[in-house]
Design an enzyme around this catalytic site. Structure first.
Site, short mmCIF file in Angstrom:
data_model
loop_
_atom_site.label_atom_id
_atom_site.label_comp_id
_atom_site.label_asym_id
_atom_site.label_seq_id
_atom_site.Cartn_x
_atom_site.Cartn_y
_atom_site.Cartn_z
N HIS A 1 0.89 -1.39 0.21
CA HIS A 1 -0.45 0.05 -0.11
C HIS A 1 0.96 1.51 0.22
O HIS A 1 1.87 1.36 0.90
CB HIS A 1 -0.41 -0.17 1.72
CG HIS A 1 -1.82 1.18 1.35
ND1 HIS A 1 -1.76 2.45 1.77
CD2 HIS A 1 -3.13 1.37 1.47
CE1 HIS A 1 -2.54 3.08 2.25
NE2 HIS A 1 -3.62 2.08 1.04
N GLN B 1 -3.69 -4.95 6.73
CA GLN B 1 -5.09 -5.91 6.70
C GLN B 1 -5.04 -7.55 7.33
O GLN B 1 -5.83 -8.51 6.92
CB GLN B 1 -4.98 -6.01 4.93
CG GLN B 1 -5.20 -4.85 4.01
CD GLN B 1 -6.83 -4.98 4.14
OE1 GLN B 1 -7.79 -5.23 4.61
NE2 GLN B 1 -6.70 -3.19 3.23
N1 7TS Z 1 -2.43 -0.19 4.48
C1 7TS Z 1 -2.36 -1.59 4.41
C2 7TS Z 1 -1.76 -3.28 3.94
C3 7TS Z 1 -3.95 -1.01 3.91
O1 7TS Z 1 -5.04 -1.73 3.28
C4 7TS Z 1 -4.38 0.58 4.34
C5 7TS Z 1 -5.51 1.20 4.21
C6 7TS Z 1 -3.22 1.42 4.78
C7 7TS Z 1 -1.32 0.20 5.03
C8 7TS Z 1 -3.48 2.34 5.36
O2 7TS Z 1 -4.38 2.38 6.28
P1 7TS Z 1 -5.67 3.74 6.98
O3 7TS Z 1 -5.72 3.14 8.01
O4 7TS Z 1 -3.84 4.30 7.71
O5 7TS Z 1 -5.20 4.31 6.05
N2 7TS Z 1 -6.06 0.46 2.80
C9 7TS Z 1 -7.42 0.82 2.04
C10 7TS Z 1 -7.74 0.10 1.34
O6 7TS Z 1 -7.41 -0.64 0.48
N3 7TS Z 1 -9.21 0.68 0.91
O7 7TS Z 1 -8.99 1.68 1.07
C11 7TS Z 1 -7.75 2.07 2.11
#
Ligand code: 7TS
Length: 401
Positions: free
Chosen positions: A115, A195
């Site tokens: 990500h 995830q």
């Molecule tokens: N890492 C992974 C693997 C993710 O899927 C996400 C968010 C993040 C980091 C970031 O998370 P946050 O809570 O800091 O935003 N993934 C997604 C997605 O797959 N669709 O919207 C957000």
């Protein structure tokens, strides 16, 4: 009927199919109730007041830290730092550990499946220190060969940072194996658990993680609260990330000494309400049990993938095996832009994600400009999957083919 749906106010009285759980999960009323109870009984600034409400608020906040520590198998509560989300947790490691420890000649190893939250912080470290960013490339099914791991993780590696479960492929990476390699070469292992934590039991000791990041909102907690786990010895030697109130020991006009961990990394008024909500979400998830979560996801994912395979124009990404998807199914429909697919599905009250999923390098690697993604959770049902597959079968017709 799924026995858990009644706990989710958002599902009551409508026919919305929510298949965007990888972006954010829905919240059971128990989580909101715990936050309301905190609000109504002891809302005060934790960690500083000497009166009863503040003391109670501090106790609840520290109890939430304990719950989070137990949830991921941390040895000490002080190894849990509350942040806003996975993104902030990974930035904390990058700014504090990365900038202070890395230099010219060093390498940071990540994978092309990451990500953006686990790419951009390392690009920043690379730019500022001269360390090189090295990518691991998976095979078609999202798995890495041993040769790829051994070739890329060498003595030059100082940080290896890998997503535990990919938000696009759904694949669970062999973190323990990668961590052993990283450690054999003297690197620290950072794990993006955004995830994985909602879907599989995590034990940071067993995984060999030196740092582990996750978000509350992806496991039914509130938005705005996340966790960074860090091994005690590492956290103690790291400089602060943000500075200000509550993270100090003494302050003079031109200097300061810092508080012990975890306070050193929690500058300013903390999100105690969020932490309380996260702790309740963890209890709720543990009450459902990971066996139920996994069994339901596998059953639904199998049904969904089998259904989509009957539609000739659909391309599925990642492993052929539904059990390897953590409920995440990424696909494309020939001739249809994923944004059009998502928009037309919305008119049927079906919520999916479309686009690059904050993983543009992976999209390029897969040769897809963008994709559509359905992501399931244990509160979804077989009839939702059937309605979804039926709708996908009609998308090309709806879009004018
Ligand atoms: N890492 C992974 C693997 C993710 O899927 C996400 C968010 C993040 C980091 C970031 O998370 P946050 O809570 O800091 O935003 N993934 C997604 C997605 O797959 N669709 O919207 C957000």
């Amino acid at each position: 009927m799924n026995p858990y749906r009644k706990d989710f106010p958002i599902f009551q009285g409508n026919d919305v199919i929510y298949f965007d759980n990888a972006a954010t999960a829905q919240r059971p009323y128990q989580v909101m109730e715990a936050m309301r109870e905190f609000n109504d009984s002891c809302n005060a600034n934790p960690l500083r007041g000497l009166y009863e409400w503040s003391v109670l608020a501090t106790e609840r906040y520290e109890a939430a830290r304990h719950t989070a520590a137990q949830f991921i198998g941390a040895k000490n509560d002080s190894e849990i730092i509350f942040t806003r989300n996975t993104t902030e947790s990974l930035n904390l490691v990058a700014y504090s550990y990365g900038l202070s420890k890395l230099g010219e000649g060093d390498e940071i190893v990540i994978s092309i499946m990451e990500h953006h939250s686990n790419i951009l912080p390392w690009q920043m470290v690379s730019r500022n220190t001269g360390a090189k960013l090295v990518y691991l490339y998976p095979q078609q099914d999202g798995t890495f060969t041993d040769e790829e791991l051994e070739e890329k993780i060498t003595d030059r590696a100082k940080i290896v940072s890998i997503g535990h479960v990919s938000n696009v492929m759904g694949v669970t990476n062999p973190v323990r194996k990668i961590a052993d390699l990283a450690h054999a070469h003297g690197a620290v292992m950072v794990v993006d658990g955004a995830q994985s934590t909602p879907h599989i039991p995590v034990n940071v000791e067993e995984l060999g993680a030196d740092f582990f990041a996750f978000s509350g909102h992806k496991l039914m907690g509130p938005m705005g609260i996340g966790v960074l786990y860090g091994r005690q010895e590492l956290l103690e030697e790291m400089p602060p990330f943000l500075t200000g109130g509550e993270m100090i020991e003494y302050v003079t006009q031109y200097d300061a000494t810092y508080a012990e961990v975890p306070a050193k990394f929690e500058a300013g008024t903390v999100n105690a309400t969020g932490a309380v909500g996260l702790a309740e979400a963890i209890r709720y998830l543990e009450g459902v049990g990971f066996d139920t979560v996994t069994e339901t996801e596998k059953r639904l994912t199998r049904r969904l993938m089998e259904g989509l395979r009957t539609i000739p124009e659909v391309t599925l990404y990642g492993s052929e095996d539904p059990d390897k998807h953590s409920g995440i199914v990424t696909f494309n429909i020939e001739g249809c832009h994923p944004h059009d697919v998502a928009t037309v599905l919305d008119t049927e009250h079906i919520d999916i994600r479309a686009g690059h999923h904050c993983a543009q390098p992976l999209m390029k690697f897969l040769g897809a400009g963008s994709t559509a993604r359905a992501s399931l959770y244990f509160y979804n049902t077989e009839s939702e999957v059937d309605r979804f597959v039926e709708a996908i079968g009609k998308v090309r017709h709806w879009l004018g083919y």
